[in-house]
Design a protein around this motif. Structure first.
Motif: not given
Length: 89
Positions: A70-84
């Motif tokens: 879950r921690c890895v999923e959060i890290s990946t999802a938030v990073s991709h969403a916020r960098f757009a």
């Protein structure tokens, strides 16, 4: 190797000045976007870790295992969403 016919760069031309200004601004803009996305991802990660400590019994004592996935999923999802870029969404 070819030689460029440009002998001078006039900073008073609007195109030259604006190009230099935008070119100088881009590294700072990308750095700011990166720092912002990392900050948001870190905040989401801290909230998830707090949630896991509150809901998984035995985690503080070391008898239970945390949900790393879950921690890895959060890290990946938030990073991709916020960098757009906002306009690109």
């Amino acid at each position: 190797m070819s030689v460029s016919p440009v002998t001078r760069v006039h900073l008073l031309f609007v195109q030259v000045f604006s190009g230099l200004l935008i070119g100088a601004m881009l590294p700072y803009w990308f750095s700011a976007m990166t720092m912002k996305s990392v900050g948001k991802a870190a905040l989401a990660m801290v909230e998830e870790v707090r949630r896991q400590f509150a809901t998984i019994s035995g985690l503080m004592e070391g008898t239970a295992r945390p949900d790393y996935r879950r921690c890895v999923e959060i890290s990946t999802a938030v990073s991709h969403a916020r960098f757009a870029v906002n306009g690109a969404r």
